[in-house]
Design a protein around this motif. Structure first.
Motif, PDB file in Angstrom:
ATOM      1  N   ARG A 334       0.825  -1.208   0.000  1.00 43.89           N
ATOM      2  CA  ARG A 334       0.000   0.000   0.000  1.00 43.89           C
ATOM      3  C   ARG A 334       0.859   1.258   0.000  1.00 43.89           C
ATOM      4  O   ARG A 334       0.508   2.258  -0.619  1.00 43.89           O
ATOM      5  CB  ARG A 334      -0.934   0.013   1.219  1.00 43.89           C
ATOM      6  N   ARG A 335       1.988   1.196   0.682  1.00 42.23           N
ATOM      7  CA  ARG A 335       2.843   2.373   0.744  1.00 42.23           C
ATOM      8  C   ARG A 335       3.632   2.581  -0.539  1.00 42.23           C
ATOM      9  O   ARG A 335       3.819   3.719  -0.993  1.00 42.23           O
ATOM     10  CB  ARG A 335       3.798   2.279   1.931  1.00 42.23           C
ATOM     11  N   ARG A 336       4.089   1.495  -1.141  1.00 38.01           N
ATOM     12  CA  ARG A 336       4.988   1.628  -2.286  1.00 38.01           C
ATOM     13  C   ARG A 336       4.298   1.547  -3.646  1.00 38.01           C
ATOM     14  O   ARG A 336       4.904   1.888  -4.656  1.00 38.01           O
ATOM     15  CB  ARG A 336       6.076   0.543  -2.215  1.00 38.01           C
ATOM     16  N   MET A 337       3.052   1.119  -3.680  1.00 37.71           N
ATOM     17  CA  MET A 337       2.372   1.044  -4.973  1.00 37.71           C
ATOM     18  C   MET A 337       2.123   2.421  -5.594  1.00 37.71           C
ATOM     19  O   MET A 337       2.347   2.593  -6.804  1.00 37.71           O
ATOM     20  CB  MET A 337       1.059   0.272  -4.845  1.00 37.71           C
ATOM     21  N   PRO A 338       1.669   3.446  -4.856  1.00 41.00           N
ATOM     22  CA  PRO A 338       1.457   4.750  -5.509  1.00 41.00           C
ATOM     23  C   PRO A 338       2.697   5.310  -6.200  1.00 41.00           C
ATOM     24  O   PRO A 338       2.597   5.752  -7.359  1.00 41.00           O
ATOM     25  CB  PRO A 338       0.965   5.639  -4.354  1.00 41.00           C
ATOM     26  N   PRO A 339       3.881   5.308  -5.573  1.00 41.41           N
ATOM     27  CA  PRO A 339       5.066   5.770  -6.307  1.00 41.41           C
ATOM     28  C   PRO A 339       5.350   4.940  -7.557  1.00 41.41           C
ATOM     29  O   PRO A 339       5.789   5.485  -8.580  1.00 41.41           O
ATOM     30  CB  PRO A 339       6.202   5.637  -5.290  1.00 41.41           C
ATOM     31  N   THR A 340       5.098   3.635  -7.468  1.00 36.99           N
ATOM     32  CA  THR A 340       5.298   2.772  -8.629  1.00 36.99           C
ATOM     33  C   THR A 340       4.365   3.164  -9.767  1.00 36.99           C
ATOM     34  O   THR A 340       4.786   3.302 -10.923  1.00 36.99           O
ATOM     35  CB  THR A 340       5.067   1.297  -8.242  1.00 36.99           C
ATOM     36  N   LEU A 341       3.097   3.358  -9.455  1.00 37.84           N
ATOM     37  CA  LEU A 341       2.106   3.696 -10.472  1.00 37.84           C
ATOM     38  C   LEU A 341       2.446   5.013 -11.167  1.00 37.84           C
ATOM     39  O   LEU A 341       2.410   5.116 -12.401  1.00 37.84           O
ATOM     40  CB  LEU A 341       0.714   3.775  -9.847  1.00 37.84           C
TER      41      LEU A 341
END
Length: 424
Positions: A334-341
């Protein structure tokens, strides 16, 4: 064992260090005998420099031979365009440091080896997971002496874009597509050459030039799947466009004797929808393979490691625990998916609007001013995105162990143990 990590790249090495300094028992497996593999990504951005600073390693890192780039630029047939200046970024670091990745990994694992809870196994290739009661309880690996097991509360796949453990866990990435592959090679450098790294774009051709002091590390971008056709035309089909785009290299391209002197990177851009199983987590390229655009791959991997350590170190220190539950691992995703997207969306935009048109000969001189860094809003957006990323992470876990002297392990059970090499 609390944690076992497959893959001694930036994500795995950084996570191992961060966990070891907080007292977590951690074993790091690297399938090769050393880190000396050429043509890796090695652009260390301000976000990673800040992490090194927080770990007290910035001084040692900056003592390594490196080159600083304070600006991003592209050279077209119409002349150079300055895309952004990193000067003015918040924090101490306003540049990208170009350092061979083996030096970076040597620094990280050497520091980790000072902690008694860290163990590094070289020539140890993870090939399967240990499952019990619906959860992952460790991994199996091969080394020169045979097969072995490491049992752990958490097994981390940091084994790259072709992750074997990810496949064994039944996790398949969503492919987002990339229009190109990349050919890497070296050309000698002379003092009269340009100083800064740059991107050279022309109709039908794209080259990235990285100054390595005594040589240029060049990346010639080709259309996806175009290697066989290019190689079939002979090495001059590579030398000729490079000489035309980079005239200062023309008399030196004879060092590329054939395609045996060229390393091909198959570019992939993908991500997992789900990064975890009970007791199992993917990070770095195993969770999201990044395009070479902006050179952010190492830095996203390091950010994953910092977030993982911050969220899970406490749980991994708890005695007598079973496999780390998915609820805890879900917090990492949940924390790292937004930067990935966001990062991958921007990479796709650049691929489709710049690289693909250039490779298909639909690229014309851009109708933009030659110094975009003078557009304040645009410059702030680009320098922050490239320099710090979407969600820069900071070292939160407090060290509870005092580093000791050299503590490098050797491959368990190996007939010919391999001590971790000291890089110069």
């Amino acid at each position: 064992m609390s944690c076992v990590i497959a893959g001694g790249g930036p994500a795995g090495a950084m996570l191992a260090l961060l966990l070891a300094r907080t007292g977590v028992e951690v074993t790091l497996l690297e399938k090769h005998a050393d880190f000396l593999r050429d043509f890796r990504g090695d652009t260390i951005h301000p976000s990673t420099l800040q992490v090194l600073d927080e770990l007290g390693l910035a001084g040692r890192f900056l003592a390594l031979p490196h080159r600083k780039a304070h600006e991003l630029s592209v050279v077209t047939d119409s002349g150079p365009i300055r895309l952004a200046s990193l000067r003015g970024l918040p924090g101490r670091y306003d540049y990208i440091a170009f350092v061979p990745q083996w030096d970076f990994l040597d620094l990280i694992t050497s520091e980790a080896a000072r902690y008694p809870s860290f163990r590094l196994l070289m020539r140890a290739e993870a090939y399967d997971l240990i499952r019990e009661g619906g959860a992952v309880r460790g991994l199996r690996y091969l080394d020169p002496s045979g097969e072995h097991e490491v049992r752990a509360a958490l097994t981390v796949a940091a084994d790259g874009r072709g992750s074997v453990l990810r496949e064994r866990a039944g996790l398949a990435p969503q492919e987002l597509g990339a229009p190109m592959d990349v050919l890497w090679f070296r050309v000698p450098r002379e003092e009269s050459d340009p100083e800064q790294p740059f991107l050279r774009v022309s109709s039908g051709h794209v080259v990235v030039a990285i100054n390595r002091e005594t040589y240029w590390q060049l990346a010639y971008v080709i259309r996806k799947g175009g290697y066989e056709e290019l190689a079939g035309r002979g090495i001059e089909a590579l030398r000729e466009p490079v000489a035309r785009m980079l005239p200062f290299t023309a008399g030196r391209l004879g060092v590329i004797g054939g395609f045996d002197d060229v390393s091909m990177l198959t570019v992939r851009l993908n991500r997992l929808r789900r990064w975890h199983r009970p007791g199992f987590l993917c990070i770095g390229d195993a969770a999201h393979a990044m395009s070479p655009v902006f050179g952010v791959g190492i830095n996203l991997a390091v950010q994953d490691a910092v977030a993982t350590a911050g969220l899970l170190a406490g749980a991994l220190r708890s005695p007598g625990r079973g496999p780390v539950p998915e609820a805890a691992l879900r917090r990492v995703q949940r924390r790292r998916m937004p930067p990935t997207l966001v990062t991958q969306a921007v990479q796709r935009l650049v691929q489709n609007q710049l690289i693909k048109p250039a490779l298909t000969r639909r690229f014309g001189p851009p109708r933009v001013r030659p110094d975009l860094a003078r557009v304040p809003v645009l410059n702030r957006l680009v320098r922050r995105f490239v320099g710090l990323g979407v969600r820069p992470e900071h070292v939160r876990a407090t060290p509870i162990l005092t580093p000791s002297s050299h503590n490098v392990d050797t491959a368990v059970g190996a007939e010919d143990p391999v001590e971790y090499p000291r890089m110069s």
